[in-house]
Write a protein that holds these residues in place. Structure first.
Motif, PDB file in Angstrom:
ATOM      1  N   HIS A 116     -37.886 -22.402 -19.720  1.00 25.20           N
ATOM      2  CA  HIS A 116     -38.856 -23.438 -19.147  1.00 25.20           C
ATOM      3  C   HIS A 116     -38.846 -24.817 -19.578  1.00 25.20           C
ATOM      4  O   HIS A 116     -38.912 -25.372 -18.626  1.00 25.20           O
ATOM      5  CB  HIS A 116     -39.963 -22.374 -18.709  1.00 25.20           C
ATOM      6  N   SER A 137     -46.347 -18.891 -15.699  1.00 27.57           N
ATOM      7  CA  SER A 137     -45.294 -17.937 -15.193  1.00 27.57           C
ATOM      8  C   SER A 137     -46.491 -16.419 -15.205  1.00 27.57           C
ATOM      9  O   SER A 137     -47.213 -16.472 -15.342  1.00 27.57           O
ATOM     10  CB  SER A 137     -43.754 -17.523 -15.880  1.00 27.57           C
ATOM     11  N   GLY A 138     -45.679 -15.556 -14.236  1.00 26.98           N
ATOM     12  CA  GLY A 138     -45.599 -14.404 -14.514  1.00 26.98           C
ATOM     13  C   GLY A 138     -46.382 -13.734 -16.095  1.00 26.98           C
ATOM     14  O   GLY A 138     -46.832 -12.998 -16.018  1.00 26.98           O
ATOM     15  N   GLY A 139     -46.005 -14.003 -16.428  1.00 28.83           N
ATOM     16  CA  GLY A 139     -45.799 -13.417 -17.920  1.00 28.83           C
ATOM     17  C   GLY A 139     -46.487 -14.234 -18.815  1.00 28.83           C
ATOM     18  O   GLY A 139     -46.397 -14.051 -20.665  1.00 28.83           O
ATOM     19  N   GLY A 164     -49.829 -16.281 -13.785  1.00 27.66           N
ATOM     20  CA  GLY A 164     -49.484 -15.730 -12.347  1.00 27.66           C
ATOM     21  C   GLY A 164     -49.565 -14.651 -11.684  1.00 27.66           C
ATOM     22  O   GLY A 164     -49.569 -14.081 -11.090  1.00 27.66           O
ATOM     23  N   ASP A 168     -51.191 -12.285  -8.791  1.00 33.11           N
ATOM     24  CA  ASP A 168     -49.915 -10.796  -8.480  1.00 33.11           C
ATOM     25  C   ASP A 168     -50.931 -10.049  -8.542  1.00 33.11           C
ATOM     26  O   ASP A 168     -51.555  -8.990  -7.268  1.00 33.11           O
ATOM     27  CB  ASP A 168     -49.393 -10.620  -9.194  1.00 33.11           C
ATOM     28  N   GLY A 181     -47.559 -14.413  -5.835  1.00 31.09           N
ATOM     29  CA  GLY A 181     -48.847 -15.532  -5.562  1.00 31.09           C
ATOM     30  C   GLY A 181     -48.514 -16.369  -4.701  1.00 31.09           C
ATOM     31  O   GLY A 181     -48.793 -16.917  -4.296  1.00 31.09           O
ATOM     32  N   GLU A 185     -51.328 -18.205  -2.322  1.00 32.05           N
ATOM     33  CA  GLU A 185     -51.074 -19.511  -1.564  1.00 32.05           C
ATOM     34  C   GLU A 185     -51.328 -19.775  -0.294  1.00 32.05           C
ATOM     35  O   GLU A 185     -52.288 -20.386   0.322  1.00 32.05           O
ATOM     36  CB  GLU A 185     -50.126 -20.262  -1.856  1.00 32.05           C
ATOM     37  N   GLY A 267     -43.218 -19.677 -12.525  1.00 32.09           N
ATOM     38  CA  GLY A 267     -43.250 -19.970 -11.331  1.00 32.09           C
ATOM     39  C   GLY A 267     -44.208 -20.340 -10.665  1.00 32.09           C
ATOM     40  O   GLY A 267     -44.834 -20.787  -9.647  1.00 32.09           O
ATOM     41  N   ASN A 271     -47.125 -23.912  -6.798  1.00 36.92           N
ATOM     42  CA  ASN A 271     -48.216 -23.556  -5.832  1.00 36.92           C
ATOM     43  C   ASN A 271     -48.789 -25.383  -6.126  1.00 36.92           C
ATOM     44  O   ASN A 271     -48.538 -25.891  -7.053  1.00 36.92           O
ATOM     45  CB  ASN A 271     -49.905 -23.020  -6.928  1.00 36.92           C
ATOM     46  N   ASP A 299     -38.017 -18.355 -12.191  1.00 36.68           N
ATOM     47  CA  ASP A 299     -37.035 -17.879 -13.117  1.00 36.68           C
ATOM     48  C   ASP A 299     -35.858 -18.106 -12.595  1.00 36.68           C
ATOM     49  O   ASP A 299     -34.897 -18.036 -11.295  1.00 36.68           O
ATOM     50  CB  ASP A 299     -36.892 -15.906 -13.500  1.00 36.68           C
TER      51      ASP A 299
HETATM   52  O1  KG4 Z   1     -41.721 -18.240 -14.143  1.00 32.80           O
HETATM   53  P1  KG4 Z   1     -41.420 -16.647 -13.097  1.00 32.80           P
HETATM   54  O2  KG4 Z   1     -40.239 -16.909 -11.528  1.00 32.80           O
HETATM   55  O3  KG4 Z   1     -41.498 -15.562 -13.761  1.00 32.80           O
HETATM   56  C1  KG4 Z   1     -41.663 -14.893 -14.928  1.00 32.80           C
HETATM   57  O4  KG4 Z   1     -41.177 -15.649 -15.838  1.00 32.80           O
HETATM   58  O5  KG4 Z   1     -42.451 -15.018 -15.429  1.00 32.80           O
HETATM   59  O6  KG4 Z   1     -42.889 -16.835 -12.459  1.00 32.80           O
HETATM   60  C2  KG4 Z   1     -43.572 -15.797 -11.329  1.00 32.80           C
HETATM   61  C3  KG4 Z   1     -44.955 -15.892 -11.269  1.00 32.80           C
HETATM   62  C4  KG4 Z   1     -45.240 -14.620 -10.491  1.00 32.80           C
HETATM   63  O7  KG4 Z   1     -46.858 -14.189 -10.673  1.00 32.80           O
HETATM   64  C5  KG4 Z   1     -45.454 -15.216  -8.797  1.00 32.80           C
HETATM   65  O8  KG4 Z   1     -46.840 -14.970  -8.306  1.00 32.80           O
HETATM   66  C6  KG4 Z   1     -46.522 -16.496  -9.227  1.00 32.80           C
HETATM   67  O9  KG4 Z   1     -45.078 -17.079 -10.326  1.00 32.80           O
HETATM   68  N1  KG4 Z   1     -46.323 -18.130  -8.297  1.00 32.80           N
HETATM   69  C7  KG4 Z   1     -46.899 -18.140  -7.122  1.00 32.80           C
HETATM   70  C8  KG4 Z   1     -45.914 -19.141  -6.582  1.00 32.80           C
HETATM   71  N2  KG4 Z   1     -45.155 -18.548  -6.841  1.00 32.80           N
HETATM   72  C9  KG4 Z   1     -44.786 -18.298  -7.551  1.00 32.80           C
HETATM   73  N3  KG4 Z   1     -48.370 -18.744  -7.821  1.00 32.80           N
HETATM   74  C10 KG4 Z   1     -48.857 -19.286  -7.041  1.00 32.80           C
HETATM   75  N4  KG4 Z   1     -48.606 -19.297  -6.122  1.00 32.80           N
HETATM   76  C11 KG4 Z   1     -47.759 -19.969  -5.769  1.00 32.80           C
HETATM   77  N5  KG4 Z   1     -46.672 -19.786  -4.826  1.00 32.80           N
END
Ligand code: KG4
Ligand code: ZN
Length: 346
Positions: A116, A137-139, A164, A168, A181, A185, A267, A271, A299
């Motif tokens: 990332h 991100s989510g994590g 994230g 969620d 996410g 939005e 992720g 937004n 990801d």
């Molecule tokens: O980087 P990623 O694909 O996976 C991880 O490594 O966590 O991030 C996924 C996260 C999820 O929590 C998702 O809800 C969030 O990114 N996400 C968003 C948006 N698109 C994805 N959060 C807010 N607004 C968005 N448009």
């Protein structure tokens, strides 16, 4: 200086990509597991690991076929070796080891966070070290000073939830489905961001750390009270989250000098409202704002392949041993002090 096959399997996307040292993405495929996890409202690690195991090998074959390449034409095989859901990480790493062994090509074990962190350089050749990176991100929810390849200084992290994760969980409270996410939005666009008073945890504190657990609980209480529309609640949550991110990033920016750009990855960087706020913050500091295209924010395996390219650029004979272990936790900055709240007692 070569072509790297990248493999990503640390969460709920199974992905493979071929990237060369000229920043060309020769092919990439991503199989999302949203359908498998949707009934549970979140990623189920066991289901994720099985899905990766079922899909990864054919996905890699298809990626090579898309580029019209054979395995013996790639120069290295890079795979996420952590941090992440360990079952999935093991599937990707073991597959990469097998391919490396069969082809005699070097194995490059990549830290997912490094993927990332470097993805903006894949997208933007003009981006120079050092840069300030907001990784959301989510994590993960971190601010890093990316000083050079392999040198990452963590300036801030979250003491509870990742950003994230907060999106969620809000989506779950509002019954918007999974992944949350993008749904939050979308709904937020129809609401008033000032309608519901919500807390901005840690805003104003001198350390640039994050906290989102209290915000999520406030969203739950507001939903239960039933006095606002879901759109107003989504918009107010998103605004509170953005206010936290901007305040915290401003503190981080004040603590460093010499950054060439403000960069967002992960992720949540998808937004649009948050991108706009970060763009304004960067302009305030006279810095360029860099955000990779959306498919490189969530990801993907191109960022893992690119981390492999950068590793080879820094050391042409780079290769990890075939017994290297998958790691559920793997901090990018091993020197960073643990923060109170993140499992650390005062
Ligand atoms: O980087 P990623 O694909 O996976 C991880 O490594 O966590 O991030 C996924 C996260 C999820 O929590 C998702 O809800 C969030 O990114 N996400 C968003 C948006 N698109 C994805 N959060 C807010 N607004 C968005 N448009
Ligand atoms: Zn990620």
């Amino acid at each position: 200086m070569g072509i790297v096959l990248g493999i990503e399997s640390s969460c709920d996307e199974t992905a493979a990509a071929l990237v060369d040292s000229q920043r060309r993405i020769l092919a990439q495929r991503i199989a999302s597991q949203d359908e498998e996890h949707r009934p549970f409202g979140g990623v189920v690690p066991e289901i994720a690991a099985r899905a990766h195991a079922d899909r990864l090998a054919p996905l890699i074959e298809a990626t090579l076929a898309d580029a019209g390449m054979r395995l013996d034409e790639v120069d290295a095989i890079a795979a996420t070796a952590g941090p992440g859901l360990i079952g999935g990480v093991m599937v990707g790493l073991v597959t990469a080891k097998a391919l490396a062994m069969a082809s005699g090509k070097p194995l490059i074990a990549v830290n997912h966070l490094e993927g990332h962190a470097l993805s903006p350089r894949l997208a933007d050749p003009a981006l120079q070290y050092p840069y300030l990176l907001l990784l959301v991100s989510g994590g993960h929810c971190q601010v890093l000073l990316v000083e050079a390849y392999g040198r990452y200084r963590r300036l801030a992290t979250t003491i509870d939830d990742a950003l994230g994760e907060a999106f969620d969980k809000t989506a779950k409270i509002l019954d918007l489905g999974y992944p949350g996410g993008p749904a939050v939005e979308r709904l937020a666009r129809q609401g008033n961001p000032r309608a519901v008073p919500l807390p901005r945890p840690l805003v104003g504190s001198g350390e640039p750390h994050f906290s989102f657990a209290g915000l999520k609980s406030a969203v739950l209480r507001a939903k239960q009270a039933g006095q606002c529309s879901d759109a107003d609640l989504a918009a107010s949550f998103q605004q509170a989250a953005i206010d936290c991110v901007i305040d915290r990033t401003r503190i981080a920016l004040a603590s460093i000098s010499g950054a060439s750009a403000l960069v967002v990855a992960g992720g949540v960087a998808a937004n649009q409202a948050m991108r706009a706020a970060l763009q304004a913050l960067a302009a305030e500091h006279g810095l360029p704002f860099v955000a990779p295209p959306l498919q490189l924010c969530t990801d993907n395996a191109a960022m893992i392949a690119w981390a492999g390219v950068e590793r080879l650029a820094s050391d042409a004979s780079a290769a990890d041993p075939l017994d290297i272990a998958a790691r559920p936790r793997w901090p990018l900055d091993p020197e960073a002090a643990p923060v109170r709240g993140a499992g650390v007692k005062a």
